[in-house]
Design a protein around this motif. Structure first.
Motif, PDB file in Angstrom:
ATOM      1  N   GLY A   1       9.616  -2.349  -1.402  1.00  0.00           N
ATOM      2  CA  GLY A   1       9.072  -2.166   0.026  1.00  0.00           C
ATOM      3  C   GLY A   1       7.475  -2.288  -0.094  1.00  0.00           C
ATOM      4  O   GLY A   1       6.849  -1.643  -1.049  1.00  0.00           O
ATOM      5  N   VAL A   2       7.085  -2.987   0.894  1.00  0.00           N
ATOM      6  CA  VAL A   2       5.389  -3.261   0.901  1.00  0.00           C
ATOM      7  C   VAL A   2       4.796  -4.098   0.008  1.00  0.00           C
ATOM      8  O   VAL A   2       5.045  -3.812  -1.217  1.00  0.00           O
ATOM      9  N   GLN A   3       4.384  -5.271   0.381  1.00  0.00           N
ATOM     10  CA  GLN A   3       3.441  -5.945  -0.573  1.00  0.00           C
ATOM     11  C   GLN A   3       1.824  -5.694  -0.510  1.00  0.00           C
ATOM     12  O   GLN A   3       1.483  -5.427   0.629  1.00  0.00           O
ATOM     13  N   ILE A   4       1.583  -5.210  -1.382  1.00  0.00           N
ATOM     14  CA  ILE A   4      -0.050  -4.910  -1.624  1.00  0.00           C
ATOM     15  C   ILE A   4      -0.820  -6.138  -2.537  1.00  0.00           C
ATOM     16  O   ILE A   4      -0.620  -6.260  -3.729  1.00  0.00           O
ATOM     17  N   HIS A   5      -1.633  -6.898  -1.696  1.00  0.00           N
ATOM     18  CA  HIS A   5      -2.439  -8.224  -2.215  1.00  0.00           C
ATOM     19  C   HIS A   5      -3.779  -7.438  -2.628  1.00  0.00           C
ATOM     20  O   HIS A   5      -4.263  -6.637  -2.002  1.00  0.00           O
ATOM     21  N   HIS A   6      -4.311  -8.146  -3.350  1.00  0.00           N
ATOM     22  CA  HIS A   6      -5.860  -7.703  -4.003  1.00  0.00           C
ATOM     23  C   HIS A   6      -6.761  -8.911  -4.039  1.00  0.00           C
ATOM     24  O   HIS A   6      -6.133  -9.978  -4.351  1.00  0.00           O
TER      25      HIS A   6
ATOM     26  N   TRP B   1       8.636  -1.555   8.266  1.00  0.00           N
ATOM     27  CA  TRP B   1       7.625  -2.052   9.219  1.00  0.00           C
ATOM     28  C   TRP B   1       6.174  -1.448   9.150  1.00  0.00           C
ATOM     29  O   TRP B   1       6.031  -0.374   8.863  1.00  0.00           O
ATOM     30  N   ALA B   2       5.356  -2.499   9.505  1.00  0.00           N
ATOM     31  CA  ALA B   2       3.884  -2.233   9.812  1.00  0.00           C
ATOM     32  C   ALA B   2       3.314  -1.076   8.716  1.00  0.00           C
ATOM     33  O   ALA B   2       3.042   0.010   9.399  1.00  0.00           O
ATOM     34  N   PRO B   3       3.280  -1.428   7.553  1.00  0.00           N
ATOM     35  CA  PRO B   3       2.632  -0.286   6.655  1.00  0.00           C
ATOM     36  C   PRO B   3       0.786  -0.013   7.069  1.00  0.00           C
ATOM     37  O   PRO B   3       0.416  -0.962   7.641  1.00  0.00           O
ATOM     38  N   CYS B   4       0.307   1.198   7.012  1.00  0.00           N
ATOM     39  CA  CYS B   4      -0.988   1.327   6.878  1.00  0.00           C
ATOM     40  C   CYS B   4      -1.569   1.886   5.450  1.00  0.00           C
ATOM     41  O   CYS B   4      -1.162   2.703   5.112  1.00  0.00           O
ATOM     42  N   LEU B   5      -2.440   1.106   4.829  1.00  0.00           N
ATOM     43  CA  LEU B   5      -3.121   1.434   3.758  1.00  0.00           C
ATOM     44  C   LEU B   5      -4.283   1.880   3.963  1.00  0.00           C
ATOM     45  O   LEU B   5      -5.203   1.523   4.633  1.00  0.00           O
ATOM     46  N   SER B   6      -4.800   3.141   3.636  1.00  0.00           N
ATOM     47  CA  SER B   6      -6.069   3.834   3.615  1.00  0.00           C
ATOM     48  C   SER B   6      -6.544   4.406   2.320  1.00  0.00           C
ATOM     49  O   SER B   6      -5.658   4.776   1.406  1.00  0.00           O
ATOM     50  N   TYR B   7      -7.691   4.869   2.347  1.00  0.00           N
ATOM     51  CA  TYR B   7      -8.348   5.984   1.030  1.00  0.00           C
ATOM     52  C   TYR B   7      -9.257   6.714   1.692  1.00  0.00           C
ATOM     53  O   TYR B   7     -10.189   6.576   2.595  1.00  0.00           O
ATOM     54  N   ASP B   8      -9.175   8.201   1.157  1.00  0.00           N
ATOM     55  CA  ASP B   8     -10.019   9.001   1.785  1.00  0.00           C
ATOM     56  C   ASP B   8     -11.063   9.422   0.695  1.00  0.00           C
ATOM     57  O   ASP B   8     -11.649  10.441   0.796  1.00  0.00           O
TER      58      ASP B   8
ATOM     59  N   TYR C   1      -7.915  -4.828  -0.309  1.00  0.00           N
ATOM     60  CA  TYR C   1      -6.531  -4.812  -0.486  1.00  0.00           C
ATOM     61  C   TYR C   1      -5.782  -5.099   1.002  1.00  0.00           C
ATOM     62  O   TYR C   1      -6.567  -4.559   1.961  1.00  0.00           O
ATOM     63  N   ILE C   2      -4.643  -5.726   0.869  1.00  0.00           N
ATOM     64  CA  ILE C   2      -3.995  -5.877   2.296  1.00  0.00           C
ATOM     65  C   ILE C   2      -2.573  -5.441   1.955  1.00  0.00           C
ATOM     66  O   ILE C   2      -1.925  -5.940   0.725  1.00  0.00           O
ATOM     67  N   ALA C   3      -2.062  -4.544   2.665  1.00  0.00           N
ATOM     68  CA  ALA C   3      -0.615  -4.271   2.791  1.00  0.00           C
ATOM     69  C   ALA C   3       0.088  -4.895   3.723  1.00  0.00           C
ATOM     70  O   ALA C   3      -0.407  -4.891   4.944  1.00  0.00           O
ATOM     71  N   THR C   4       1.337  -5.366   3.583  1.00  0.00           N
ATOM     72  CA  THR C   4       2.046  -6.361   4.741  1.00  0.00           C
ATOM     73  C   THR C   4       3.335  -5.493   4.673  1.00  0.00           C
ATOM     74  O   THR C   4       4.123  -5.079   3.713  1.00  0.00           O
ATOM     75  N   SER C   5       4.296  -6.020   5.687  1.00  0.00           N
ATOM     76  CA  SER C   5       5.479  -5.583   5.954  1.00  0.00           C
ATOM     77  C   SER C   5       6.769  -6.404   5.030  1.00  0.00           C
ATOM     78  O   SER C   5       6.421  -7.455   4.740  1.00  0.00           O
ATOM     79  N   THR C   6       7.606  -5.611   4.505  1.00  0.00           N
ATOM     80  CA  THR C   6       8.637  -6.253   3.925  1.00  0.00           C
ATOM     81  C   THR C   6       9.949  -6.113   4.478  1.00  0.00           C
ATOM     82  O   THR C   6      10.841  -6.930   4.091  1.00  0.00           O
TER      83      THR C   6
END
Length: 543
Positions: free
Chosen positions: A37-42, A74-81, A26-31
């Protein structure tokens, strides 16, 4: 295996945050000011990417009305725990001058497609936040620090503080762990851990042609951090003729096979003015490890082609997109700032109705629905049914960057209520925002009836408008216009203050306040492969 051609996310897709969960990337990008808000591509293979979701899609999560151009998300951060997806983002309310009103939030979801939670407010000490999940179970919040006393060079370093997920807030002391290098403007922090080292990947040099990725490491998460032997592991600042420019702000991911990749933002300038008409895009580079440091293959200058596990299929990229409205808006389409969509558009009987609100370029409530420009050359068109009463009501087809940079082909009326075709623009009009009318001779049209509106852009540099009445062929409207002004380099605050990208779409305004609507049958976006398209030229040169 043929390499993938950069960028992997063409058009306005900056500040990428990449994540792998199992076989899925996954990639999250700024909108910025575009909604949701936030685009998440797969992707499954790092080569082929599909837009999956925009998670910030309701008022409780995001309301950007009144926020200036290039503010917002601005500048999202996508993570998974291992249990939950975490998305950290900034909502910027003001960016110009000494102060940055930038508020940082966290939303979570059990599944990447949601449901995503309401946001937890974290802090407002600076922007570009990220969340690091350490292997001891602790979570650490990282963001750049803004010091208004030092404006305009107010980037004070990278702050680290523990985040307690039970309490939903920051706990313990805050520490400035990295002041950056002499390149300055340190931002965009991401933390990683490998072989007992903590790695801090940051962006430096601003968002224009000095941009770079800087790497540092430490044995303790709080530092001290030593800088990479190269300092800037990826940058085009010393390679003015490289195909990928303005490269920086990256994040890394490991494949299941043990390879490491860096995704980063980049731009592809055209013309003698070196304008990045497609905005800031996302590219990918393979990296290798040596002496517990990673290096970009053939770096630090980014490569136009990179080996990845998958084989790129460009058929969708070059496909003609015919947008109909039977099932609402297509996922490619966005609007500006407002979560209250029923005030700016509706879909009825398979048609899109834009409700005339404020002027084109308003920071509060304008009816504009558009998609990213992802090609240097393309055609776009629509069919509109609109009955304006005077010159204060207008609707039509727009190529748009921000309030200071747009070209707008409108159906409107004169002061006597007679319908006409007119072109208005706001060409690089910062700071005044005054309109220009490149088509001085307005075209009279019948008082009723649908009108076909079209435009073409070639090479990212020339724009031509067209119109036709029902049953007739398209005719040119006005002269050729300079499409390259729809770029960061011309976007009001120039390259260090304009952060989005060019869009094309449909708009409607009613400055009388009567909310007169315009009906659109469809919207068409057709990529054009021609000799002026750098994407195609680079492909041919590589072969």
């Amino acid at each position: 295996m043929p390499p993938v051609r950069n960028p992997i996310l063409p058009g306005f897709n900056p500040d990428p945050s990449i994540l792998r969960v199992g076989e899925d990337y996954y990639i999250a990008t700024s909108t910025f000011e575009w909604y949701p808000g936030v685009q998440i591509h797969h992707s499954k293979d790092l080569a082929n990417w599909d837009l999956l979701i925009r998670p910030l899609n309701r008022k409780s999560q995001l309301d950007m009305r009144g926020e200036p151009d290039s503010c917002g998300v601005w500048a999202p951060c996508l993570s998974y725990d291992g249990d939950m997806f975490w998305l950290v983002y900034t909502d910027v309310k003001r960016k110009d001058g000494s102060f940055k009103d930038a508020h940082n939030f966290i939303v979570t979801a059990p599944d990447i497609e949601g449901p995503w939670s309401d946001p937890i407010f974290v802090n407002s000490s600076g922007f570009d936040p990220s969340l690091f999940h350490d292997d001891d179970g602790r979570k650490w919040f990282v963001n750049m620090m803004w010091d208004h006393r030092s404006s305009p060079r107010a980037f004070a370093g990278i702050a680290l503080q523990e985040f307690d997920p039970v309490l939903g807030k920051l706990v313990g002391p805050r520490k400035n762990i990295f002041k950056g290098t002499e390149l300055d403007l340190v931002e965009g922090p991401h933390l990683y851990k490998r072989n007992g080292w903590y790695y801090l990947l940051t962006a430096e040099g601003g968002t224009a042609y000095e941009h770079a990725c800087t790497l540092a490491r430490a044995r303790d998460i709080r530092g001290p951090y030593e800088v990479h032997p190269q300092k800037h592991i990826l940058t085009s600042k010393d390679a003015p003729f490289a195909a990928l420019q303005r490269s920086g702000h990256g994040s890394i991911v490991d494949t299941e096979g043990g390879k490491t990749y860096l995704v980063h933002l980049t731009g592809r300038p055209v013309g003698q003015e070196r304008r990045c008409v497609l905005g800031r895009e996302t590219a990918i580079q393979e990296v290798y490890w040596r002496d517990d440091w990673f290096y970009v293959e053939n770096g630090p200058v980014p490569s136009l082609y990179t080996n990845v596990p998958g084989v790129y299929d460009d058929s969708d990229y070059w496909a003609r997109k015919y947008y109909q409205f039977e099932n609402g808006l297509h996922k490619d389409l966005q609007w500006l700032r407002t979560p209250e969509t029923d005030r700016i558009f509706s879909v009825e009987n398979g048609k899109l109705i834009l409700i005339g609100r404020e002027s084109i370029g308003s920071w509060f409530e304008q009816a504009l629905v558009a998609r990213r420009q992802t090609h240097f050359s393309y055609d776009a068109e629509t069919v509109i049914d609109f009955s304006p009463s005077d010159e204060r009501q207008f609707a039509g087809l727009v190529a748009y960057y921000c309030r200071y940079n747009f070209f707008y082909l409108t159906v409107t009326a004169n002061s006597d209520g007679e319908r006409e075709i007119s072109v208005m623009s706001s060409e690089a009009s910062w700071p005044d925002g005054d309109l220009k009318f490149p088509q001085q001779t307005r075209i009279a049209i019948p008082k009723e009836g649908k009108v076909r509106l079209a435009l073409n852009i070639r090479g990212g540099q020339s724009l031509q408008f067209f119109y036709a009445l029902e049953g007739q062929e398209l005719e040119k409207v006005g002269s050729v216009l300079d499409a390259s002004i729809l770029s960061d380099e011309c976007g009001g605050h120039q390259a260090h203050g304009s952060f989005t990208g060019a869009f094309v779409g449909l708009a409607c305004s009613d400055l009388n306040g009567t909310a007169r609507g315009a009906v659109f049958d469809h919207f068409v976006y057709s990529p054009v492969q021609d000799a002026t398209d750098r994407y195609e030229i680079d492909s041919q040169r590589h072969t």
